[in-house]
Enzyme design. Structure first.
Site, PDB file in Angstrom:
ATOM      1  N   HIS A 167       0.822  -1.229   0.000  1.00  0.00           N
ATOM      2  CA  HIS A 167       0.000   0.000   0.000  1.00  0.00           C
ATOM      3  C   HIS A 167       0.850   1.271   0.000  1.00  0.00           C
ATOM      4  CE1 HIS A 167      -3.644  -2.293   0.504  1.00  0.00           C
ATOM      5  NE2 HIS A 167      -3.232  -2.813   1.657  1.00  0.00           N
ATOM      6  N   HIS A 205      -6.173  -7.277  -0.413  1.00  0.00           N
ATOM      7  CA  HIS A 205      -6.359  -5.841  -0.653  1.00  0.00           C
ATOM      8  C   HIS A 205      -5.591  -5.388  -1.890  1.00  0.00           C
ATOM      9  CE1 HIS A 205      -6.806  -6.575   3.744  1.00  0.00           C
ATOM     10  NE2 HIS A 205      -7.868  -5.807   3.574  1.00  0.00           N
ATOM     11  N   ASP A 292      -4.380 -13.109   3.291  1.00  0.00           N
ATOM     12  CA  ASP A 292      -5.625 -12.649   3.922  1.00  0.00           C
ATOM     13  C   ASP A 292      -6.848 -12.965   3.052  1.00  0.00           C
ATOM     14  OD1 ASP A 292      -4.590 -10.771   2.158  1.00  0.00           O
ATOM     15  OD2 ASP A 292      -4.637  -9.098   3.570  1.00  0.00           O
TER      16      ASP A 292
HETATM   17  C1  OKP Z   1      -2.935  -4.385   4.657  1.00  0.00           C
HETATM   18  B1  OKP Z   1      -2.567  -5.510   3.726  1.00  0.00           B
HETATM   19  C2  OKP Z   1      -9.841  -2.948   9.299  1.00  0.00           C
HETATM   20  C3  OKP Z   1      -9.772  -1.825   8.296  1.00  0.00           C
HETATM   21  C4  OKP Z   1      -8.756  -2.098   7.232  1.00  0.00           C
HETATM   22  C5  OKP Z   1      -6.494  -1.516   6.545  1.00  0.00           C
HETATM   23  C6  OKP Z   1      -6.179  -2.867   6.005  1.00  0.00           C
HETATM   24  C7  OKP Z   1      -4.774  -2.919   5.492  1.00  0.00           C
HETATM   25  C8  OKP Z   1      -4.397  -4.267   4.949  1.00  0.00           C
HETATM   26  N1  OKP Z   1     -10.607  -2.590  10.443  1.00  0.00           N
HETATM   27  N2  OKP Z   1      -7.518  -1.460   7.539  1.00  0.00           N
HETATM   28  O1  OKP Z   1      -3.039  -5.369   2.416  1.00  0.00           O
HETATM   29  O2  OKP Z   1      -2.892  -6.816   4.202  1.00  0.00           O
HETATM   30 ZN    ZN Z   2      -4.154  -7.319   2.676  1.00  0.00          ZN
END
Ligand code: OKP
Ligand code: ZN
Length: 354
Positions: A167, A205, A292
């Protein structure tokens, strides 16, 4: 598979992230990496090494991806935070104010909170005493892994680090990420002689930072399979109509999928992504490896099972490319090791086939 792991990852220990108006415990914890490392050892997956201590080379590599004023800010942010008030040493630094479109991004504010906002895009990414040291050592892992593959010393390598990276953009942090490890690996493969490099992001994500970094380039193709940004983080990028810009037009592919997507449908997207990478003529591959997508993940919405990750690894290996895996997300802590190592084992198995 050769693994380069981050010996300093534990120096980054966020306490809280903002969620629905409250500070909640961070999902991105040091135990995640410990579970992956333990599983690599348990299954005797191959050599485990710390990154090379090439400080000058690392600074140069960071400057190929990130803006000088951003690197300078992240390096010194914690000291500035504590200088505001010694009591801040007991608190994470989180941003709370951001420039909106039409406001000035070119003038660097003196105010610390203003600079936190200028260089970030969410309130879920705490900056702590050891964030810079941990992220920098993580970047070194990505760089070392890429160099091992570039030189042909290893056909594939795994950069096992946290905080994650996909990110993070040229000049912003967010989504638990500070330095874009996958982008650093891709650039290192380019610099090592691969004319065409593909980044395949399989984290739940969208890899908005990686996409943005290479968006106008035709030498690095970016492909991401992820939860549809209409409902899923990071919300403001990752749609199917983002195909690249300028010279990079046609060299970005987004494969957004709805919440609830199962492995059959997810795998069809993987095959579409791999076919596009093949047509591109990639000489090397970087996999932004988040797990994830797992059915038990507490912050995500796909339903992959542990055994599916063996198949993911096999499918990726079928591309027959020198490959650098870079660890990203995966928050079902008890299963993150099994799922991650399953990908690597599937990759190894398929790679051994004639
Ligand atoms: C990082 B990676 C959760 C809200 C989401 C950001 C997620 C970042 C993911 N309560 N917050 O891509 O695994
Ligand atoms: Zn992620």
């Amino acid at each position: 598979m050769l693994t380069i792991h981050n010996p300093h990852h534990h120096l980054h220990q966020g306490r809280h992230e903002m969620f629905r108006g409250r500070l909640v415990p961070c999902h991105e914890t040091a135990q995640r990496l410990a579970h992956v490392l333990a599983e690599l050892k348990r299954r005797a997956m191959g050599p485990l090494r710390a990154p090379a201590a090439d400080t000058a080379g690392l600074s140069q590599a960071l400057a190929r991806i990130h803006a000088p004023r951003y690197l300078n800010f992240v390096e010194h942010a914690w000291d500035e935070w504590v200088a505001l008030d010694p009591a801040n040493a007991q608190q994470d630094a989180l941003p709370s104010v951001w420039p909106a479109p039409g406001m000035r991004f070119d003038v660097l504010p003196d105010n610390f909170a203003a600079r936190m906002g200028l260089f970030s895009f969410d309130a879920g990414t705490p900056l702590t005493a050891g964030s810079w040291a941990a992220a920098r050592a993580g970047a070194a892992c990505a760089l070392t892994a890429a160099r091992e593959v570039s030189s042909g010393t290893a056909h594939s390598a795994f950069a096992l680090s946290r905080p994650p990276g996909h990110h993070a953009g040229t000049d912003f942090f967010g989504g638990y990420c500070f330095l874009n490890n996958a982008a650093l690996a891709a650039q290192a493969l380019r610099d090592g002689g691969a004319a065409h490099v593909a980044v395949l992001d399989v984290d739940y994500h969208h890899g908005n930072g990686t996409q943005a970094i290479f968006y106008e380039r035709s030498d690095v193709m970016t492909v991401s399979i992820h939860g549809d940004p209409r409902t899923e983080y990071p919300f403001f990028l990752g749609h199917a109509d983002e195909r690249g810009a300028g010279a990079g037009t046609g060299f970005n592919l987004n494969l957004p999928l709805p919440r609830g997507t199962d492995f059959t449908r997810w795998r069809a997207a993987l095959h579409a992504g791999l076919n596009t990478i093949k047509s591109f003529g990639a000489d090397a591959l970087v996999v932004a490896l988040g797990v994830d997508t797992f059915e038990g993940d507490p912050i995500s919405g796909f339903t992959l099972r542990s055994a599916d990750y063996l198949q993911v690894g096999q499918d990726v290996a079928a591309a027959r490319l020198p490959t650098v895996f870079v660890f990203e997300g995966g928050y079902a802590v008890a299963e993150v090791g099994i799922n991650t190592v399953n990908v690597l084992e599937g990759f190894n198995r398929q790679s051994l086939r004639p």
